[in-house]
Design an enzyme around this catalytic site. Structure first.
Site, PDB file in Angstrom:
ATOM      1  N   HIS A   1       0.873  -1.175   0.000  1.00 33.14           N
ATOM      2  CA  HIS A   1       0.000   0.000   0.000  1.00 33.14           C
ATOM      3  C   HIS A   1       0.905   1.218   0.000  1.00 33.14           C
ATOM      4  O   HIS A   1       1.775   1.357   0.859  1.00 33.14           O
ATOM      5  CB  HIS A   1      -0.920   0.010   1.217  1.00 33.14           C
ATOM      6  CG  HIS A   1      -1.805   1.219   1.218  1.00 33.14           C
ATOM      7  ND1 HIS A   1      -3.043   1.239   0.621  1.00 33.14           N
ATOM      8  CD2 HIS A   1      -1.587   2.476   1.669  1.00 33.14           C
ATOM      9  CE1 HIS A   1      -3.557   2.446   0.722  1.00 33.14           C
ATOM     10  NE2 HIS A   1      -2.690   3.212   1.356  1.00 33.14           N
ATOM     11  N   CYS A   2       0.692   2.117  -0.951  1.00 29.61           N
ATOM     12  CA  CYS A   2       1.610   3.245  -1.119  1.00 29.61           C
ATOM     13  C   CYS A   2       0.899   4.539  -0.753  1.00 29.61           C
ATOM     14  O   CYS A   2      -0.094   4.900  -1.401  1.00 29.61           O
ATOM     15  CB  CYS A   2       2.069   3.276  -2.581  1.00 29.61           C
ATOM     16  SG  CYS A   2       3.151   4.650  -2.936  1.00 29.61           S
ATOM     17  N   ILE A   3       1.390   5.237   0.298  1.00 26.51           N
ATOM     18  CA  ILE A   3       0.701   6.480   0.690  1.00 26.51           C
ATOM     19  C   ILE A   3       0.993   7.590  -0.323  1.00 26.51           C
ATOM     20  O   ILE A   3       0.265   8.555  -0.409  1.00 26.51           O
ATOM     21  CB  ILE A   3       1.067   6.938   2.124  1.00 26.51           C
ATOM     22  CG1 ILE A   3       2.574   7.103   2.296  1.00 26.51           C
ATOM     23  CG2 ILE A   3       0.511   5.999   3.169  1.00 26.51           C
ATOM     24  CD1 ILE A   3       2.939   7.813   3.597  1.00 26.51           C
TER      25      ILE A   3
ATOM     26  N   ASN B   1      -1.741   6.952  -2.559  1.00 27.43           N
ATOM     27  CA  ASN B   1      -2.984   6.721  -1.824  1.00 27.43           C
ATOM     28  C   ASN B   1      -3.749   5.526  -2.370  1.00 27.43           C
ATOM     29  O   ASN B   1      -4.964   5.566  -2.552  1.00 27.43           O
ATOM     30  CB  ASN B   1      -3.856   7.999  -1.883  1.00 27.43           C
ATOM     31  CG  ASN B   1      -5.046   7.919  -0.957  1.00 27.43           C
ATOM     32  OD1 ASN B   1      -4.984   7.253   0.079  1.00 27.43           O
ATOM     33  ND2 ASN B   1      -6.136   8.566  -1.326  1.00 27.43           N
ATOM     34  N   ASN B   2      -3.013   4.461  -2.668  1.00 24.85           N
ATOM     35  CA  ASN B   2      -3.659   3.281  -3.247  1.00 24.85           C
ATOM     36  C   ASN B   2      -2.749   2.072  -3.051  1.00 24.85           C
ATOM     37  O   ASN B   2      -1.562   2.234  -2.769  1.00 24.85           O
ATOM     38  CB  ASN B   2      -3.884   3.514  -4.746  1.00 24.85           C
ATOM     39  CG  ASN B   2      -4.946   2.598  -5.320  1.00 24.85           C
ATOM     40  OD1 ASN B   2      -5.557   1.811  -4.587  1.00 24.85           O
ATOM     41  ND2 ASN B   2      -5.161   2.686  -6.615  1.00 24.85           N
TER      42      ASN B   2
END
Ligand SMILES: [Zn+2]
Ligand SMILES: [Zn+2]
Length: 433
Positions: free
Chosen positions: A186-188, A191-192
């Site tokens: 999950h990559c901030i 945001n996905n």
């Protein structure tokens, strides 16, 4: 030169902290100074502050801080996306008007081509992707992409939230609240979750951002150097290095002092001629372009190794346990393998076709459908508590492993990764599925 020094110290510190925060959690940095700095930043400093705050205000200040930290790291929100896009937009709107009159036409054209790319690839990475998110409509199709390797993934596990069987290589994301196909992480930043459908856009985002930033630094160097040289010739005597009285000219201190002096001197000349708009942004670009490039290099390594970020953590866990001498590798029973290994594409045979001679209970057929993947696992791995060969096998391994075939393994080199088809095939799989 004080301004130049402050800007450099600030930029280097921010780059270092960002690097540690982004990269430090990666398994490759376990047991390294970067891994330690990451734990310092994420665990030790917050807990020391917490203890201090508990004594002073009964935890009122850090409660708010932890809520904010939890929100930033574990909730779906666009703040980091807004920050990144805001930074790129602000830098471009300061930098380009200041230098535009000095740029040659082909550079202006390149700016038009390169500048929109991070925005486009960020949008494609952040957008809801039907190939990445697993739902009841695409679940059957998702189950057919990858076989269970019985090292990192086992059949028969149901997601307690989504209520369907977890396909191999998938993982439930508690932030996106969905199971993700070929979960990377999950990559901030976008945001996905990055998975089967959008991982390629994330790679394109890293590449385009690294190129844009490096190109910005190059443009600043290209356009401001003639002006800086003129300035240097005019005020040369101000910038000459004067060793400290009594210092030894061959010592390492004098060497670095001299290098540092000239770096600061040139930075301050560039700041004189280009101001914060051109030189400040150019310097920021010079110091930060290795960040996206380093992250891209790490992902190229993952593609070469045939794994995702999620899987690299699982492999690192196996590796640690192997070093502790508690891992055993067993062979698969032949009658649980596909019947015809040379003709498996699109016609894979289920691992259990009723021919099994095993007397152990066999899970229902639908837990492991046909897959289109060209490889399948020939062995299983087991952890034991005692460091002795397993006497009784866990139920999820029992029906596929040859009894008595278990041998102790000390390194990952002994274990086949069925998700690794070789670099070019792995790359094609990532780019074109
Ligand atoms: Zn789920
Ligand atoms: Zn997610």
């Amino acid at each position: 030169m004080t301004l130049a020094r402050n800007i450099i110290v600030f930029t280097v510190t921010v780059s270092l902290v960002t690097f540690v925060a982004f990269f430090g959690r990666l398994p490759a940095f376990r047991n390294t100074p970067i891994g330690f700095l990451h734990r310092l930043l994420i665990v030790y400093i917050p807990s020391a502050l917490r203890n201090l705050d508990l004594k002073l205000t009964n935890g009122r200040i850090t409660n708010g801080g932890f809520r904010l930290g939890h929100y930033l790291m574990h909730d779906k929100h666009p703040l980091v996306v807004i920050f990144f896009l805001g930074l790129v937009t602000a830098c471009a709107s300061l930098f380009l008007p200041a230098l535009w009159h000095l740029l040659r036409p082909h550079h202006k054209l390149l700016v038009f081509l390169l500048l929109p790319q991070p925005y486009i690839f960020l949008y494609l990475s952040a957008k809801k992707n039907t190939q990445t998110y697993i739902n009841t409509l695409n679940h059957a199709e998702q189950m057919r992409y990858y076989p269970y390797d019985r090292v990192l993934y086992y059949p028969g596990h149901t997601c307690s939230t989504c209520k369907f069987l977890k396909p191999a290589r998938s993982k439930h994301c508690s932030i996106c609240k969905t199971c993700v196909s070929r979960m990377d992480h999950h990559c901030i930043w976008v945001n996905n979750c990055l998975g089967r459908g959008n991982y390629k856009w994330f790679l394109a985002l890293l590449l385009s951002t690294a190129i844009l930033i490096a190109y910005g630094a190059y443009l600043a160097y290209l356009t401001l150097t003639p002006l800086a040289e003129r300035q240097y010739n005019k005020y040369e005597r101000w910038y000459i290095y004067v060793p400290k009285p009594g210092s030894n000219s061959s010592s390492w201190f004098t060497y670095f002092d001299k290098k540092g002096h000239y770096f600061l001197a040139f930075t301050s000349i560039y700041l004189d001629v280009g101001g914060i708009q051109a030189s400040g942004v150019g310097l920021l670009a010079l110091l930060t372009w290795p960040l996206p490039l380093g992250l891209l290099a790490y992902h190229v390594y993952l593609i070469w190794a045939g794994m995702t970020t999620n899987e690299s953590g699982k492999w690192a866990d196996w590796s640690d346990d192997m070093a502790d001498g508690v891992v055993f590798l067993g062979q698969r029973k032949e009658d649980t393998m596909r019947e015809n290994r040379s003709d498996t594409h699109m016609h894979a045979i289920p691992l259990r076709s009723g021919r099994s001679s095993s007397s152990s209970p066999i899970p229902p057929e639908d837990e492991e459908p046909l897959t289109t993947w060209p490889l399948e696992s020939r062995h299983v791995l087991v952890r034991t508590r005692t460091g002795q060969a397993p006497k009784t096998l866990p139920s999820h391994i029992k029906h596929v492993a040859k009894e008595g075939s278990f041998e102790q393994v000390w390194s990952l080199a002994a274990v086949e990764n069925v998700y690794d088809l070789g670099f070019w095939d792995n790359l094609q799989e990532v780019l074109f599925n």
